[in-house]
Design a protein around this motif. Structure first.
Motif, PDB file in Angstrom:
ATOM      1  N   LEU A 315       0.827  -1.209   0.000  1.00 65.48           N
ATOM      2  CA  LEU A 315       0.000   0.000   0.000  1.00 65.48           C
ATOM      3  C   LEU A 315       0.861   1.259   0.000  1.00 65.48           C
ATOM      4  N   HIS A 316       2.075   1.140   0.528  1.00 64.49           N
ATOM      5  CA  HIS A 316       2.882   2.318   0.813  1.00 64.49           C
ATOM      6  C   HIS A 316       4.002   2.550  -0.201  1.00 64.49           C
ATOM      7  N   VAL A 317       3.912   1.845  -1.329  1.00 62.53           N
ATOM      8  CA  VAL A 317       4.863   2.089  -2.419  1.00 62.53           C
ATOM      9  C   VAL A 317       4.506   3.411  -3.097  1.00 62.53           C
ATOM     10  N   LEU A 318       5.465   4.320  -3.167  1.00 60.83           N
ATOM     11  CA  LEU A 318       5.227   5.634  -3.763  1.00 60.83           C
ATOM     12  C   LEU A 318       5.570   5.629  -5.245  1.00 60.83           C
ATOM     13  N   PRO A 319       5.002   6.546  -6.015  1.00 60.82           N
ATOM     14  CA  PRO A 319       5.329   6.624  -7.453  1.00 60.82           C
ATOM     15  C   PRO A 319       6.806   6.902  -7.667  1.00 60.82           C
ATOM     16  N   ASP A 320       7.353   6.399  -8.768  1.00 60.88           N
ATOM     17  CA  ASP A 320       8.752   6.660  -9.110  1.00 60.88           C
ATOM     18  C   ASP A 320       8.991   8.167  -9.195  1.00 60.88           C
ATOM     19  N   GLY A 321      10.092   8.609  -8.605  1.00 68.02           N
ATOM     20  CA  GLY A 321      10.459  10.019  -8.693  1.00 68.02           C
ATOM     21  C   GLY A 321       9.755  10.928  -7.704  1.00 68.02           C
ATOM     22  N   PHE A 322       8.857  10.372  -6.898  1.00 65.12           N
ATOM     23  CA  PHE A 322       8.116  11.206  -5.945  1.00 65.12           C
ATOM     24  C   PHE A 322       8.991  11.455  -4.717  1.00 65.12           C
ATOM     25  N   HIS A 323       9.154  12.719  -4.339  1.00 65.48           N
ATOM     26  CA  HIS A 323       9.992  13.085  -3.195  1.00 65.48           C
ATOM     27  C   HIS A 323       9.144  13.117  -1.927  1.00 65.48           C
ATOM     28  N   ARG A 324       9.492  12.280  -0.959  1.00 65.88           N
ATOM     29  CA  ARG A 324       8.720  12.259   0.283  1.00 65.88           C
ATOM     30  C   ARG A 324       9.392  13.046   1.403  1.00 65.88           C
ATOM     31  N   ILE A 325      10.537  13.653   1.118  1.00 68.40           N
ATOM     32  CA  ILE A 325      11.183  14.599   2.033  1.00 68.40           C
ATOM     33  C   ILE A 325      11.315  15.914   1.266  1.00 68.40           C
ATOM     34  N   ARG A 326      10.714  16.972   1.790  1.00 63.60           N
ATOM     35  CA  ARG A 326      10.724  18.252   1.073  1.00 63.60           C
ATOM     36  C   ARG A 326      11.028  19.396   2.031  1.00 63.60           C
ATOM     37  N   HIS A 327      11.604  20.451   1.459  1.00 63.96           N
ATOM     38  CA  HIS A 327      11.981  21.623   2.242  1.00 63.96           C
ATOM     39  C   HIS A 327      11.305  22.861   1.656  1.00 63.96           C
ATOM     40  N   TYR A 328      10.823  23.715   2.535  1.00 62.21           N
ATOM     41  CA  TYR A 328      10.070  24.888   2.089  1.00 62.21           C
ATOM     42  C   TYR A 328      10.568  26.153   2.795  1.00 62.21           C
ATOM     43  N   GLY A 329      10.159  27.302   2.252  1.00 55.65           N
ATOM     44  CA  GLY A 329      10.475  28.581   2.860  1.00 55.65           C
ATOM     45  C   GLY A 329      11.968  28.852   2.867  1.00 55.65           C
ATOM     46  N   LEU A 330      12.515  29.163   4.011  1.00 54.31           N
ATOM     47  CA  LEU A 330      13.942  29.468   4.129  1.00 54.31           C
ATOM     48  C   LEU A 330      14.814  28.279   3.759  1.00 54.31           C
ATOM     49  N   PHE A 331      14.251  27.055   3.829  1.00 50.74           N
ATOM     50  CA  PHE A 331      15.025  25.850   3.553  1.00 50.74           C
ATOM     51  C   PHE A 331      14.838  25.319   2.137  1.00 50.74           C
ATOM     52  N   ALA A 332      14.105  26.037   1.286  1.00 51.95           N
ATOM     53  CA  ALA A 332      13.963  25.616  -0.110  1.00 51.95           C
ATOM     54  C   ALA A 332      15.352  25.552  -0.740  1.00 51.95           C
ATOM     55  N   SER A 333      15.596  24.547  -1.556  1.00 53.45           N
ATOM     56  CA  SER A 333      16.959  24.250  -2.017  1.00 53.45           C
ATOM     57  C   SER A 333      17.663  25.426  -2.674  1.00 53.45           C
ATOM     58  N   ALA A 334      16.955  26.226  -3.442  1.00 51.75           N
ATOM     59  CA  ALA A 334      17.599  27.311  -4.186  1.00 51.75           C
ATOM     60  C   ALA A 334      18.152  28.405  -3.288  1.00 51.75           C
TER      61      ALA A 334
END
Length: 406
Positions: A315-334
């Motif tokens: 049930l918990h298999v995620l789609p290929d390429g889907f990121h389940r760890i994400r950073h937002y705001g001040l921590f956005a990668s750019a």
């Protein structure tokens, strides 16, 4: 590390073929790929390397891991590498932990539309935190957020929720000050819950109108707009669960938490107890009984038929390429590196001005990780690598070599 007595790979090797035959045509490509990867993990089919201790000459053959993110055996090294990067970004401030949960009705839609709904889940939770934090009535600052998606409950049921880790403060709008949050709690949970509900329920109909949602089986009627809107109507009035845990006891505790949660899979091998004619038995936590149970009485054992155990695991298999760890705001990668440097400079300046000595505290040096011999703790050096399906040359020269398949 000693190999667990029972692994998910053992269950798939014993019952995977029968499961694939019984569910032929109903398994996704991703689920088939996960099953195959776990079954071959740390096996000779993937190749490996030979290491020798520089001190005692102890030799080990280690087979390669499958590196699949759903494999219980492969997440340790990946988590360590990820944590090393996060350690460099850690700020010397309090951190807070919040959990956003989807209602059961939405969870069913999410399972059939993982990429679209989970993506909305991430965006709605992050926007909720950023919007409330920017409000002068609460914090009045720009914040950084690290989010992790989990889709399981302790009994392997489908229970999508997002863990958010947030520093206890943020940058002022002009970027010249670090604004410290309240000491007892970060942001009001009820306010977060209401905004999260509104943002999510604004976004979900938009996905439906754009034709980005598919419905199967019992959910098939929801393809009609009227039925879909009727299903959502009660959710607009229900309370959505946003849970705020106690603040972490210092930045080091944040790393300890992240090491447990960021690369966790649906079930670890350590929770498996037995596989027999009845099925698969594993430990699970009955959170509803926690308040009433004494000691560890809320930690129980559950036995499922092997077919049902595998179904729940997949049930918990995620789609290929889907990121389940994400950073937002001040921590956005750019902008993360520049923001971290800016915040540290502001914090150091505040410490210098507040300290009687007028100097910032010295940074703690952390030891480098090195592969050590399990016999004498000497340094292990790779002396041979071998390709998939091959046998290492040194195998033929010694019968006392230890083979590591853990």
């Amino acid at each position: 590390m000693a190999r667990p007595a029972l692994e998910v790979a053992d269950i798939l090797n014993a019952h995977g073929d029968a499961y694939e035959r019984a569910h032929a045509g109903r398994l996704s490509r991703g689920q088939m790929k996960v099953m195959s990867a776990i079954r071959s993990c740390r096996m000779v089919v993937l190749g490996g390397h030979v290491s020798r201790c520089a001190d005692c000459a102890h030799v080990e053959i280690v087979y390669n891991s499958c590196r699949n993110r759903h494999c219980p055996k492969c997440q340790g090294a990946t988590a360590r590498d990820w944590l090393a990067a996060r350690q460099a970004e850690l700020l010397p401030v309090p951190y807070y932990h919040l959990v956003f949960t989807l209602p059961t009705a939405i969870g069913a839609i999410a399972y059939q539309n993982k990429a679209a709904v989970y993506d909305l889940f991430f965006k709605a939770s992050a926007e909720t935190l950023a919007t409330i934090a920017a409000d002068p009535r609460h914090l009045g600052a720009r914040i950084g957020v690290t989010t992790v998606l989990h889709t399981w409950g302790s009994a392997l049921t489908h229970h999508p929720h997002i863990h958010a880790v947030v520093p206890g403060g943020g940058l002022s709008a002009d970027g010249t000050r670090w604004i410290v949050g309240r000491s007892r709690f970060f942001l009001p949970v009820r306010v977060l819950s209401r905004l999260f509900r509104r943002l999510f329920l604004d976004g979900l109909p938009a996905l439906h109108a754009a034709g980005r949602l598919a419905f199967f089986g019992d959910l098939d009627p929801l393809a009609e707009t009227a039925a879909f809107d009727a299903m959502l109507a009660p959710l607009c009035r229900a309370e959505w669960v946003v849970y705020a845990k106690r603040p972490f006891a210092g930045p080091a505790a944040v790393l300890t938490y992240l090491s447990r949660y960021t690369h966790r899979v649906a079930i670890s091998n350590s929770r498996l107890l037995a596989m027999d004619a009845r099925g698969v038995t594993f430990r699970w936590k009955d959170y509803r009984a926690r308040a009433k149970a004494s000691g560890n009485g809320w930690i129980k054992a559950m036995t499922l038929p092997a077919d049902e155990f595998i179904r729940r695991f997949l049930l918990h298999v995620l789609p290929d390429g889907f990121h389940r760890i994400r950073h937002y705001g001040l921590f956005a990668s750019a902008v993360c590196a520049a923001n971290i440097d800016r915040i540290r400079a502001l914090l150091v300046d505040q410490q210098v001005r507040a300290s009687p000595e007028g100097a910032p505290p010295a940074e703690e040096k952390r030891p480098e990780a090195t592969l050590r011999c399990r016999c004498c703790a000497g340094i292990m050096t790779i002396i041979e690598t071998f390709a998939r399906g091959s046998v290492p040359k040194i195998w033929l020269a010694s019968a006392s070599i230890r083979i590591d398949t853990s």
